[in-house]
Design a protein around this motif. Structure first.
Motif, short mmCIF file in Angstrom:
data_model
loop_
_atom_site.label_atom_id
_atom_site.label_comp_id
_atom_site.label_asym_id
_atom_site.label_seq_id
_atom_site.Cartn_x
_atom_site.Cartn_y
_atom_site.Cartn_z
N PRO A 182 0.77 -1.73 -0.14
CA PRO A 182 -0.08 0.21 -0.35
C PRO A 182 0.95 1.28 -0.08
O PRO A 182 1.98 1.15 0.44
CB PRO A 182 -1.08 0.23 1.61
N VAL A 200 -9.68 -2.87 -2.86
CA VAL A 200 -8.39 -4.01 -2.66
C VAL A 200 -9.09 -4.87 -3.42
O VAL A 200 -10.46 -5.57 -3.41
CB VAL A 200 -7.95 -4.59 -1.02
N HIS A 256 -3.50 -3.43 -3.57
CA HIS A 256 -4.20 -1.63 -3.41
C HIS A 256 -4.91 -1.48 -4.52
O HIS A 256 -3.02 -0.82 -5.35
CB HIS A 256 -3.11 -1.88 -2.23
#
Length: 183
Positions: A25, A33, A38
């Motif tokens: 991330p 997600v 991500h």
């Protein structure tokens, strides 16, 4: 659909063009997600898709896995936007770069002719020239999106694409340096 919509097909790449997906991330919270990724939407992507769909027939063509492409496109697409095609890796052609001694997936526009589009009426937007190298007359290359929340590339791209909307032959227009011609 707008009545002034030409029969031009606008093919958009997905990763680093409309979204950025990463296993690690970023500092900002991901928009969503998917699996282990991500996913960060490029700023203004929904508005861009909604507005550009009034001027072009839209498609997505990515070298990513088909299931991933379909899910991401479904997640970022406003309800009013229709796609003529959502293509992933299975529609790409595996090519070898002998100089770099590696393989990559290429998007060969000849494949869209089977859907009824003339190559003179197709624009492909990608951040990776290698994946569209045989489509140079049709390609508009944009800066890769890597999660910068202040990115404004889609605003500039929208303005530029409107200048191509009435062009008879997309392939005859020089697109290198398009950003510099975009006021």
């Amino acid at each position: 659909m707008a009545t002034d919509k030409p029969d031009k097909l606008l093919l958009l790449d997905l990763d680093e063009t409309l979204v950025h997906a990463t296993v690690q991330p970023l500092n900002e919270k991901a928009d969503f997600v998917f699996d282990v990724y991500h996913v960060y939407k490029r700023p203004g992507v929904e508005q861009f898709l909604q507005e550009i769909s009034q001027h072009f027939v839209l498609g997505v063509w990515s070298s990513a896995d088909d299931a991933y492409v379909e899910e991401i496109v479904k997640t970022i697409t406003p309800a009013s936007v229709e796609w003529a095609m959502v293509w992933g890796k299975t529609r790409c052609t595996l090519k070898r770069d002998y100089q770099m001694d590696n393989y990559y997936w290429e998007k060969k526009l000849d494949k869209v002719k089977k859907k009824g589009f003339q190559l003179e009426q197709v624009i492909i937007v990608d951040d990776s020239p290698q994946k569209s190298r045989s489509n140079y007359g049709n390609a508009v290359y944009i800066h890769p999106f890597e999660g910068d929340g202040k990115d404004e590339e889609l605003t500039h791209l929208f303005t530029y694409l409107l200048t191509l909307k009435e062009v008879e032959n997309i392939r005859a227009i020089e697109k290198r340096g398009w950003r510099n011609r975009n006021s």
